[in-house]
Scaffold this active site. Structure first.
Site, PDB file in Angstrom:
ATOM      1  N   ILE A 107       0.876  -1.162   0.000  1.00 12.80           N
ATOM      2  CA  ILE A 107       0.000   0.000   0.000  1.00 12.80           C
ATOM      3  C   ILE A 107       0.921   1.223   0.000  1.00 12.80           C
ATOM      4  O   ILE A 107       2.085   1.139   0.391  1.00 12.80           O
ATOM      5  CB  ILE A 107      -0.990   0.037   1.192  1.00 12.80           C
ATOM      6  CG1 ILE A 107      -0.259  -0.087   2.535  1.00 12.80           C
ATOM      7  CG2 ILE A 107      -2.032  -1.049   1.059  1.00 12.80           C
ATOM      8  CD1 ILE A 107      -1.193  -0.005   3.739  1.00 12.80           C
ATOM      9  N   ASP A 108       0.403   2.347  -0.458  1.00 13.63           N
ATOM     10  CA  ASP A 108       1.231   3.542  -0.605  1.00 13.63           C
ATOM     11  C   ASP A 108       1.774   4.033   0.736  1.00 13.63           C
ATOM     12  O   ASP A 108       1.183   3.773   1.792  1.00 13.63           O
ATOM     13  CB  ASP A 108       0.424   4.666  -1.255  1.00 13.63           C
ATOM     14  CG  ASP A 108      -0.060   4.313  -2.647  1.00 13.63           C
ATOM     15  OD1 ASP A 108       0.616   3.513  -3.321  1.00 13.63           O
ATOM     16  OD2 ASP A 108      -1.128   4.818  -3.054  1.00 13.63           O
ATOM     17  N   LYS A 109       2.841   4.786   0.664  1.00 18.33           N
ATOM     18  CA  LYS A 109       3.500   5.344   1.852  1.00 18.33           C
ATOM     19  C   LYS A 109       2.501   6.056   2.763  1.00 18.33           C
ATOM     20  O   LYS A 109       2.492   5.848   3.982  1.00 18.33           O
ATOM     21  CB  LYS A 109       4.599   6.311   1.409  1.00 18.33           C
ATOM     22  CG  LYS A 109       5.198   7.179   2.508  1.00 18.33           C
ATOM     23  CD  LYS A 109       6.276   8.080   1.943  1.00 18.33           C
ATOM     24  CE  LYS A 109       6.773   9.091   2.965  1.00 18.33           C
ATOM     25  NZ  LYS A 109       5.854  10.217   3.145  1.00 18.33           N
ATOM     26  N   ARG A 163      -6.934   5.877  -5.649  1.00 21.52           N
ATOM     27  CA  ARG A 163      -6.680   7.309  -5.824  1.00 21.52           C
ATOM     28  C   ARG A 163      -6.945   7.747  -7.270  1.00 21.52           C
ATOM     29  O   ARG A 163      -7.551   8.800  -7.513  1.00 21.52           O
ATOM     30  CB  ARG A 163      -5.249   7.619  -5.399  1.00 21.52           C
ATOM     31  CG  ARG A 163      -4.987   7.309  -3.930  1.00 21.52           C
ATOM     32  CD  ARG A 163      -3.496   7.224  -3.613  1.00 21.52           C
ATOM     33  NE  ARG A 163      -2.833   8.511  -3.829  1.00 21.52           N
ATOM     34  CZ  ARG A 163      -1.511   8.656  -3.809  1.00 21.52           C
ATOM     35  NH1 ARG A 163      -0.724   7.602  -3.616  1.00 21.52           N
ATOM     36  NH2 ARG A 163      -0.982   9.850  -4.003  1.00 21.52           N
TER      37      ARG A 163
END
Length: 301
Positions: free
Chosen positions: A135-137, A235
């Site tokens: 998953i993104d930062k 997103r």
């Protein structure tokens, strides 16, 4: 930078399979990574993994110089929701990068895993031990970690077969009038900005289902379920339909809620245990900052 050249003679089938058979010093996952990075070309044009090779095809593989990263176990606090001899489930905080890279050599989830967990799978490259998905930062929430190669293969297959369960909660700009919806739009690298993903005609299939949880006038709280796992999928999809994730520094508006990045949380994770075949489901509460912003929005309704 190194270049490899491969000419097809009698071989048939997918390019990634053929290259794996011919380049025995390299793993199929490494070859597939080169293909993703568009490092494999035919007459100067990048080719995809599923390209069906033809007699006489001459492929050039440009291998970038390896960046040496020393993996160090770091005593970073880690929220281990569950673990046994095969798998672990981690609740990743917002702001933590999943694995080391040239820009983030330490302080990552992998550095913390090396300290807290005894064993990790080795299927991915050296800087991603145990990592089955990312998953993104600046996205918080649940990740499955494989502690051995057999578990890694089983969990990765569930992701590929779309049998695992992943649900997210996001706060988005705008008032979504429909209670439910499905976004089915292919995603790939943006044609105008190579650092961004976008909905493009020749992208990879991507499907996101959403359900409205609460409406706040200028914002909507939604639950999202992924069928596919493309980079930045939620997103990109929410931006595409006109309801970008609040706080998103890349795909959202500059005027947004104060926070540390996008208000996006991987709240629920479900999978079949690779050894026991038990159905396992885990849930992680929203981060404190996320909850505080929701409370403020409720007060202003």
């Amino acid at each position: 930078m190194t270049q490899l050249e491969v000419t097809i003679t009698d071989e048939k089938g997918r390019l990634d399979k053929v290259l794996t058979e011919k380049l025995t010093d390299y793993s199929r996952s490494q070859i597939q990574q080169w293909l993703k990075e568009e490092a494999v070309t035919l007459e100067g044009t990048p080719v995809k993994a599923n390209y069906k090779v033809k007699n006489g095809n001459h492929f050039v593989i440009t291998i970038p110089e390896a960046v040496t990263l020393d993996l160090i176990a770091e005593d970073i606090p880690l929220d281990i929701v569950y673990q046994d001899e095969d798998v672990a489930v981690i609740n990743k905080p917002q702001g933590m990068v999943v694995h080391p890279s040239a820009g983030h050599p330490n302080g990552t989830l992998v550095n913390a895993l090396l300290y807290h967990l005894k064993d990790l799978s080795s299927i991915n490259d050296v800087v991603r031990p145990g990592i089955v998905h990312r998953i993104d930062k600046d996205t918080s929430g649940l990740l499955m970690i494989a502690k051995n190669d057999a578990a890694h293969e089983a969990l990765a297959k569930q992701l590929k077969d779309k049998t695992s369960l992943r649900k997210y909660v996001a706060l988005v700009h705008g008032n979504i009038s429909h209670d439910k919806g499905t976004i089915n739009a292919p995603i790939g690298r943006s044609k105008t900005n190579r650092k961004m993903q976008a909905v493009i005609e020749d992208g990879k299939p991507a499907v996101t289902h959403f359900t409205v949880l609460e409406r706040f006038g200028a914002f909507t709280l939604v639950e999202l379920q992924l069928e596919t796992g493309r980079t930045h999928q939620i997103r990109v999809h929410m931006h595409y339909i006109g309801f970008p994730v609040a706080g998103d520094p890349v795909y959202g508006p500059k005027k947004t809620l104060k926070g540390n990045g996008q208000f996006l949380h991987a709240k629920l994770l479900g999978f079949t245990h690779p050894r026991t075949q038990e159905q396992m489901v885990f849930e992680a509460p929203l981060p404190e900052l996320f909850e505080k912003n929701l409370e403020k929005l409720r007060e202003n309704i």
